[in-house]
Design a protein around this motif. Structure first.
Motif, mmCIF file in Angstrom:
data_model
loop_
_atom_site.group_PDB
_atom_site.id
_atom_site.type_symbol
_atom_site.label_atom_id
_atom_site.label_comp_id
_atom_site.label_asym_id
_atom_site.label_seq_id
_atom_site.Cartn_x
_atom_site.Cartn_y
_atom_site.Cartn_z
ATOM 1 N N TYR A 97 0.838 -1.204 0.000
ATOM 2 C CA TYR A 97 0.000 0.000 0.000
ATOM 3 C C TYR A 97 0.879 1.263 0.000
ATOM 4 N N THR A 98 1.875 1.272 0.885
ATOM 5 C CA THR A 98 2.787 2.430 0.932
ATOM 6 C C THR A 98 3.615 2.529 -0.338
ATOM 7 N N LEU A 99 4.096 1.388 -0.821
ATOM 8 C CA LEU A 99 4.923 1.390 -2.032
ATOM 9 C C LEU A 99 4.120 1.835 -3.245
ATOM 10 N N TYR A 100 2.858 1.425 -3.312
ATOM 11 C CA TYR A 100 1.986 1.845 -4.416
ATOM 12 C C TYR A 100 1.822 3.370 -4.423
ATOM 13 N N GLU A 101 1.540 3.936 -3.256
ATOM 14 C CA GLU A 101 1.380 5.394 -3.165
ATOM 15 C C GLU A 101 2.672 6.107 -3.542
ATOM 16 N N ALA A 102 3.810 5.603 -3.025
ATOM 17 C CA ALA A 102 5.092 6.243 -3.306
ATOM 18 C C ALA A 102 5.459 6.129 -4.784
ATOM 19 N N LEU A 103 5.246 4.949 -5.362
ATOM 20 C CA LEU A 103 5.588 4.755 -6.778
ATOM 21 C C LEU A 103 4.730 5.628 -7.687
ATOM 22 N N LEU A 104 3.423 5.664 -7.416
ATOM 23 C CA LEU A 104 2.544 6.479 -8.251
ATOM 24 C C LEU A 104 2.903 7.952 -8.122
ATOM 25 N N GLY A 105 3.130 8.424 -6.881
ATOM 26 C CA GLY A 105 3.532 9.814 -6.695
ATOM 27 C C GLY A 105 4.873 10.110 -7.330
ATOM 28 N N TRP A 106 5.789 9.139 -7.264
ATOM 29 C CA TRP A 106 7.113 9.317 -7.861
ATOM 30 C C TRP A 106 7.018 9.440 -9.381
ATOM 31 N N VAL A 107 6.253 8.553 -10.006
ATOM 32 C CA VAL A 107 6.122 8.590 -11.469
ATOM 33 C C VAL A 107 5.496 9.907 -11.920
ATOM 34 N N VAL A 108 4.406 10.310 -11.260
ATOM 35 C CA VAL A 108 3.740 11.563 -11.634
ATOM 36 C C VAL A 108 4.669 12.758 -11.408
ATOM 37 N N GLY A 109 5.358 12.771 -10.268
ATOM 38 C CA GLY A 109 6.272 13.876 -9.971
ATOM 39 C C GLY A 109 7.441 13.937 -10.932
ATOM 40 N N VAL A 110 7.986 12.774 -11.304
ATOM 41 C CA VAL A 110 9.114 12.744 -12.238
ATOM 42 C C VAL A 110 8.691 13.228 -13.619
ATOM 43 N N VAL A 111 7.561 12.704 -14.107
ATOM 44 C CA VAL A 111 7.082 13.114 -15.444
ATOM 45 C C VAL A 111 6.814 14.615 -15.469
ATOM 46 N N ALA A 112 6.103 15.121 -14.454
ATOM 47 C CA ALA A 112 5.799 16.553 -14.416
ATOM 48 C C ALA A 112 7.073 17.376 -14.284
ATOM 49 N N GLY A 113 8.012 16.939 -13.449
ATOM 50 C CA GLY A 113 9.262 17.671 -13.281
ATOM 51 C C GLY A 113 10.085 17.715 -14.551
ATOM 52 N N VAL A 114 10.149 16.594 -15.265
ATOM 53 C CA VAL A 114 10.921 16.551 -16.508
ATOM 54 C C VAL A 114 10.278 17.430 -17.570
ATOM 55 N N VAL A 115 8.959 17.309 -17.727
ATOM 56 C CA VAL A 115 8.261 18.086 -18.759
ATOM 57 C C VAL A 115 8.397 19.588 -18.497
ATOM 58 N N PHE A 116 8.105 20.016 -17.273
ATOM 59 C CA PHE A 116 8.198 21.438 -16.959
ATOM 60 C C PHE A 116 9.650 21.914 -16.963
ATOM 61 N N GLY A 117 10.554 21.086 -16.488
ATOM 62 C CA GLY A 117 11.959 21.481 -16.468
ATOM 63 C C GLY A 117 12.528 21.679 -17.862
ATOM 64 N N ILE A 118 12.255 20.730 -18.756
ATOM 65 C CA ILE A 118 12.731 20.862 -20.135
ATOM 66 C C ILE A 118 12.053 22.035 -20.827
ATOM 67 N N ALA A 119 10.730 22.188 -20.605
ATOM 68 C CA ALA A 119 9.994 23.277 -21.255
ATOM 69 C C ALA A 119 10.534 24.641 -20.827
ATOM 70 N N LEU A 120 10.702 24.847 -19.527
ATOM 71 C CA LEU A 120 11.207 26.145 -19.061
ATOM 72 C C LEU A 120 12.676 26.329 -19.402
ATOM 73 N N GLY A 121 13.413 25.226 -19.480
ATOM 74 C CA GLY A 121 14.812 25.340 -19.876
ATOM 75 C C GLY A 121 14.983 25.699 -21.334
ATOM 76 N N ARG A 122 14.004 25.323 -22.161
ATOM 77 C CA ARG A 122 14.086 25.599 -23.607
ATOM 78 C C ARG A 122 13.411 26.909 -23.990
ATOM 79 N N ILE A 123 12.355 27.289 -23.257
ATOM 80 C CA ILE A 123 11.573 28.481 -23.629
ATOM 81 C C ILE A 123 11.850 29.579 -22.606
ATOM 82 N N THR A 124 12.653 30.539 -22.986
ATOM 83 C CA THR A 124 13.086 31.585 -22.060
ATOM 84 C C THR A 124 11.914 32.418 -21.556
ATOM 85 N N LEU A 125 10.983 32.753 -22.442
ATOM 86 C CA LEU A 125 9.823 33.561 -22.041
ATOM 87 C C LEU A 125 9.016 32.845 -20.977
#
Length: 292
Positions: A97-125
């Motif tokens: 139960y704990t691992l499921y919550e952590a894994l799901l939160g980790w996957v969502v957080g990683v995907v969102a962090g990568v997408v926003f990080g790359i987007a803001l790193g590429r688009i200065t505005l």
């Protein structure tokens, strides 16, 4: 001496050179194995010494065994949970139960962090517009958001996943952002000369270049995901390791608190091992800087 005749002194080193290289390679391999054995043995001895000292001091009541417990009681608690289950159900169910919550939160957080990080790193505005808001959100102690998430999403897994997401997002975001900003400008320029579009530059140049930065954050972020899930369960949940900690604390069962911590440590170490294995497979071209 004929110019076609090579002196024997020059031939011998050339013939011996491959053998010397092989010998040096074997010597380095033996030294690396010896170092791994020494490091592993030192780690085991340190752990045994700490646990042994803890046990002795607790049994001698130099430290309070009621508050600090002792390794033997912690092991007994873990064995009881494994063989007879917990008050909440089987131990495996609580871990999953704990691992499921952590894994799901980790996957969502990683995907969102990568997408926003790359987007803001590429688009200065976009970085200029959203930068202040990112800094403000990052300055908020994210653990205090866990009670709010429990109010919003209830005692189910959604509130724990949300806590994990906010803890994972920022380290991944900043590493992805920095990785996108640190891309070799010559590679980008050459790709554009060859006619690559912005999308292809991002997918084929920027993201691969930032991968090592992103992987660096993954090691830390999974631990944060576990923390988010545990804190959420501690505040309010129906099952999970965090709830075991809360119940053990409520009954003044120090051994139960430590036993839950040991279980979490094992889960985190296994996850770290899997991430390290994946990183080494992906970055096989990188030289190994440590034999640990």
């Amino acid at each position: 001496m004929s110019p076609d005749v090579i002196p024997e002194a020059q031939v011998a080193p050339a013939l011996a050179d491959p053998a010397d290289k092989t010998a040096r390679a074997h010597s380095r391999a033996r030294a690396a194995r010896r170092r791994r054995i020494v490091v592993t043995a030192s780690r085991v001895l340190l752990l045994v010494a700490v646990l042994g000292l803890w046990e002795v001091l607790s049994r001698a009541e130099v430290i309070d065994p009621f508050n600090f417990s002792m390794p033997s009681k912690i092991w007994d608690q873990i064995w009881t949970w494994v063989t007879h289950g917990t008050a909440l159900g089987s131990l495996g169910e609580q871990i999953w139960y704990t691992l499921y919550e952590a894994l799901l939160g980790w996957v969502v957080g990683v995907v969102a962090g990568v997408v926003f990080g790359i987007a803001l790193g590429r688009i200065t505005l976009l970085a200029d517009v959203l930068g202040p808001y990112i800094k403000v959100l990052n300055s908020i102690p994210r653990i205090v958001l866990a009670p709010i998430f429990v109010i919003w999403f209830g005692l189910g897994p959604a509130s724990k996943v949300a806590s994990a997401v906010v803890l994972v997002f920022f380290p991944v975001f900043f590493n992805a952002f920095q990785g996108a900003r640190e891309v070799d400008r010559n590679l980008v320029a050459n790709a554009r000369i060859l006619g690559a579009s912005d999308r292809r530059v991002t997918l084929q140049v920027v993201i691969p270049s930032a991968t090592s930065w992103i992987f660096t954050s993954l090691h830390v972020s999974f631990g944060f995901a576990l923390i988010g899930a545990i804190v959420g369960e501690y505040i309010g949940a129906t099952k999970g390791i965090g709830l075991l900690v809360a119940q053990s604390q409520g009954t003044f069962n120090a051994a139960g608190v430590y036993a839950a911590m040991v279980i979490l440590a094992v889960v985190a170490l296994l996850a770290e091992g899997l991430l390290t294995f994946a990183e080494r497979r992906i970055f096989r071209w990188k030289p190994t800087t440590s034999d640990s």
